[in-house]
Design an enzyme around this catalytic site. Sequence first.
Site, short mmCIF file in Angstrom:
data_model
loop_
_atom_site.label_atom_id
_atom_site.label_comp_id
_atom_site.label_asym_id
_atom_site.label_seq_id
_atom_site.Cartn_x
_atom_site.Cartn_y
_atom_site.Cartn_z
N THR A 40 41.18 40.04 38.76
CA THR A 40 40.39 41.25 38.57
C THR A 40 41.22 42.27 37.81
O THR A 40 42.39 42.47 38.09
CB THR A 40 39.94 41.84 39.91
OG1 THR A 40 39.22 40.84 40.62
CG2 THR A 40 39.05 43.03 39.73
N ARG A 99 28.42 33.12 43.48
CA ARG A 99 29.09 34.12 44.33
C ARG A 99 29.28 35.41 43.54
O ARG A 99 29.78 35.41 42.42
CB ARG A 99 30.45 33.61 44.79
CG ARG A 99 31.24 34.62 45.63
CD ARG A 99 32.26 35.38 44.79
NE ARG A 99 33.13 36.20 45.62
CZ ARG A 99 34.10 36.98 45.13
NH1 ARG A 99 34.31 37.06 43.84
NH2 ARG A 99 34.84 37.70 45.94
N GLY A 152 31.10 39.07 43.77
CA GLY A 152 32.12 39.82 44.51
C GLY A 152 31.86 41.31 44.45
O GLY A 152 30.74 41.76 44.16
N ASP A 153 32.89 42.10 44.73
CA ASP A 153 32.72 43.54 44.79
C ASP A 153 32.72 44.20 43.41
O ASP A 153 32.16 45.28 43.23
CB ASP A 153 33.82 44.17 45.65
CG ASP A 153 35.21 43.92 45.08
OD1 ASP A 153 35.45 42.81 44.56
OD2 ASP A 153 36.05 44.83 45.16
N THR A 162 40.65 45.70 43.60
CA THR A 162 40.94 44.30 43.34
C THR A 162 41.41 43.65 44.63
O THR A 162 42.11 44.28 45.42
CB THR A 162 42.02 44.14 42.25
OG1 THR A 162 42.48 42.79 42.25
CG2 THR A 162 43.21 45.06 42.50
N GLY A 163 41.01 42.42 44.85
CA GLY A 163 41.43 41.75 46.07
C GLY A 163 40.33 40.83 46.55
O GLY A 163 39.51 40.36 45.76
N GLY A 212 37.15 40.36 47.49
CA GLY A 212 36.01 41.23 47.30
C GLY A 212 35.09 41.35 48.49
O GLY A 212 34.48 42.40 48.73
#
Lengths: 318, 318
Positions: B170, B198, B200-201, B221-222, B224
């Site tokens: 990210t 999928r 994510g955030d 970032t991480g 999500g």
Amino acid sequence: MKWKIVIHGGAGNITPERIGDREGDYREALKACILEGVAVLKKGGSALEAVVSAVKALEDNPLFNAGRGSVPNEHGIVEMDAGVMDGRTLEAGAVTMVKHIRNPVLLALKVLQESEHVLLGGEGAEEFALQHGFELVDNRYFITEERWKQYVNKFLSKNKKVVEINSLGTVGAVAVDKDGNVAAATSTGGLLFKHSGRIGDTPLIGAGTYADNEGAAVSTTGLGEFFIRTATAFQINLLHKTGTSLQKAVQQTLQQVKKLGGTGGVIAVNSKGEHVIDCVSPGIFSAVAEPSLKKIDNEFSVETYLYALELRCSTSHT
Amino acid sequence: MKWKIVIHGGAGNITPERIGDREGDYREALKACILEGVAVLKKGGSALEAVVSAVKALEDNPLFNAGRGSVPNEHGIVEMDAGVMDGRTLEAGAVTMVKHIRNPVLLALKVLQESEHVLLGGEGAEEFALQHGFELVDNRYFITEERWKQYVNKFLSKNKKVVEINSLGTVGAVAVDKDGNVAAATSTGGLLFKHSGRIGDTPLIGAGTYADNEGAAVSTTGLGEFFIRTATAFQINLLHKTGTSLQKAVQQTLQQVKKLGGTGGVIAVNSKGEHVIDCVSPGIFSAVAEPSLKKIDNEFSVETYLYALELRCSTSHT
């Protein structure tokens, strides 16, 4: 703890003129759907089970824009979104852009329960559904004759604007169970004539759906784009969690939605059993059920609301 | 007003042992990418233009998990997400599950500028891209040799868990311009071996990306899923807007992420030019640029950070 459940069947340009003699049908439908959630809560079931049961019933009812009765997108195809969240664990599941899932809220629940992920979209979501024993159904199952007429009228009309107040739709439920746990679920066919692939606020945890025992369970309905930009459901939760009353948290957030040009409504409940129904549109199909004040075993009350004016008299709470 | 820009290129298990002799490459790459944003801000451009320019450069660089260099999903296909938000107007645009868009952040910007909608996904998003003059590129353009090896290793390994700390990736940027306007942009290939579909955030406004002049611009970032469940970007913004210092707002929110089992990092900036870089993982690829303290015209400083330990010494701010 006293359980409570609140549902909505969409907010928008809901006026006595527009609803006419269908008023009774809507009130009956709302009652029938909330009873599915009541049945769960009365026998000691969880808020999560209750909101999913109520939303499943709303999806199955063709009066509402979710599951059967969803509005078609620009290509005449139904694309549906749903989200659920458990306020006890902050676990969430959601699906978007699904075209062949009879009850998107059940698939969202399955994502919550079985997936490492929170949100699955499109074919990937339907693949996940097949992996977990869901049946796929024809997209035409979702489209009623009335919805198809609305689609054709839009197709023929010069006004191709999609984000407008006439969009009715989206269903949702929030509940608190006997253990003080809250949960929220929301499901929708989105906006009539939306761009293919448009994702609204419904399946976005924090925008259209959120639940936190320490704050509130919230489900929204309206012009989703404005609810995304203001993170409506989470904003209400966090304002309430940090000391604002639930009613003020809802009002303040809806005022921000309105200021940006949005319309719609919100239902919310907290772990103490306080609830709010409010909207910045002429009306919101909604209902509340809770144990009867008479404290007779297994007795409960159900109230339905359609027009904003009815709410003005009823939004302060237990 | 002094401009400032902060970028990240992913958080995760970033340690000197793991990075080894690639440390110089990462620092050079971060510098080169942030300079694209600096170029915009130096000539008086907007924060929105600056974050998009920096993120475009990060997407083009195969070291980072966004655009070229994205990680494949379970089927060996790259599916990318991106989101942008303008803190001046709260306008936002995002795309998800795109497979053929060279720079997803540019498509997210186009959604912000040209669509009634905020978030478009999958084929619908790519149809919108074609309608607005974007070229579609082969999915194989995005997959580097190193990423393909990672995919094959995962495919052959017994550990099919997707949500794990080793996922690097990210990219994102937050900036404040000379007028005190803030903006945020984030872009990603997501998690290696993620379930098809999928989301994510990153493209979820309020989760991975948010910007509000009255609060903060935030990019995350991480893992999500944890950022979605805590509405990380919006939570930081609202906590700061209601009186918590930016640093505390970030720390408090990241602690909630950590408590749920998540890892990752955050960059944030407010309209006063305060910034924070913080993470609950061993490291975060990041950089900050701002006008030189020497006040020589057009002079500016760039600092890069890789490891959490470096941040401990540097996260208090202008």
